[in-house]
Enzyme design. Sequence first.
Site, short mmCIF file in Angstrom:
data_model
loop_
_atom_site.label_atom_id
_atom_site.label_comp_id
_atom_site.label_asym_id
_atom_site.label_seq_id
_atom_site.Cartn_x
_atom_site.Cartn_y
_atom_site.Cartn_z
CE LYS A 36 -3.72 2.05 2.80
NZ LYS A 36 -4.53 1.87 4.00
CG ASP A 129 -12.48 4.52 7.75
OD1 ASP A 129 -13.70 4.76 7.55
OD2 ASP A 129 -11.62 4.67 6.86
#
Length: 203
Positions: A36, A129
Amino acid sequence: MISISGYQILEQLYDGSRTLVYRAIREVEQKPVIIKILKNSHPDFNELLQFRNQYTIAKNLDIPGIVLPYSLEPYQNSYALVMEDFGGVSLYEYMLWRNIASLEDVLSITVKISNILYNLHQNRVIHKDIKPANILINPETKEVKIIDFSISSLLPKETQQIKNPNGLEGTLAYLSPEQTGRMNRGVDFRADFYALGVTLFEL
């Protein structure tokens, strides 16, 4: 496609507003990994801090149901986060493929996520989240794991200030009311279960 020394990039898995995610092979061990990176080629201090945060929190969690981070490596003006690849796809993709056949499937997935959240909260971590894009499921084994601790908190409770909606942390559709700073209430583990409730409704 990107190029990172020591890794063979196979495919792009995700192209978000802030991050890019790739499936790759670590060449030394021929080990499958997920990489990522930040989309912004010149990130500011806060972006770098959040990116490091997800590595720092996840690497210290010895609980099942968390995608293991292997390393945080320098990449251009930022970092590359290298994580385990257990063959998972996002719950969002899994839903799109219509792989959820029954209420039993929905409840099975929800129980697994609930157990992961329970273990997180026992370790004083609030994810903040939870959403289908941050929940991975292996289509074959049905193993479920949670990713992305970039805005997570290591406090059992935190106080939110009133914020402009464009500056909120998290994803608005899954955000608990107290995370907006517009309630006289601190953010604690219940914010994650609120977001799980929205996810369950979507499932």
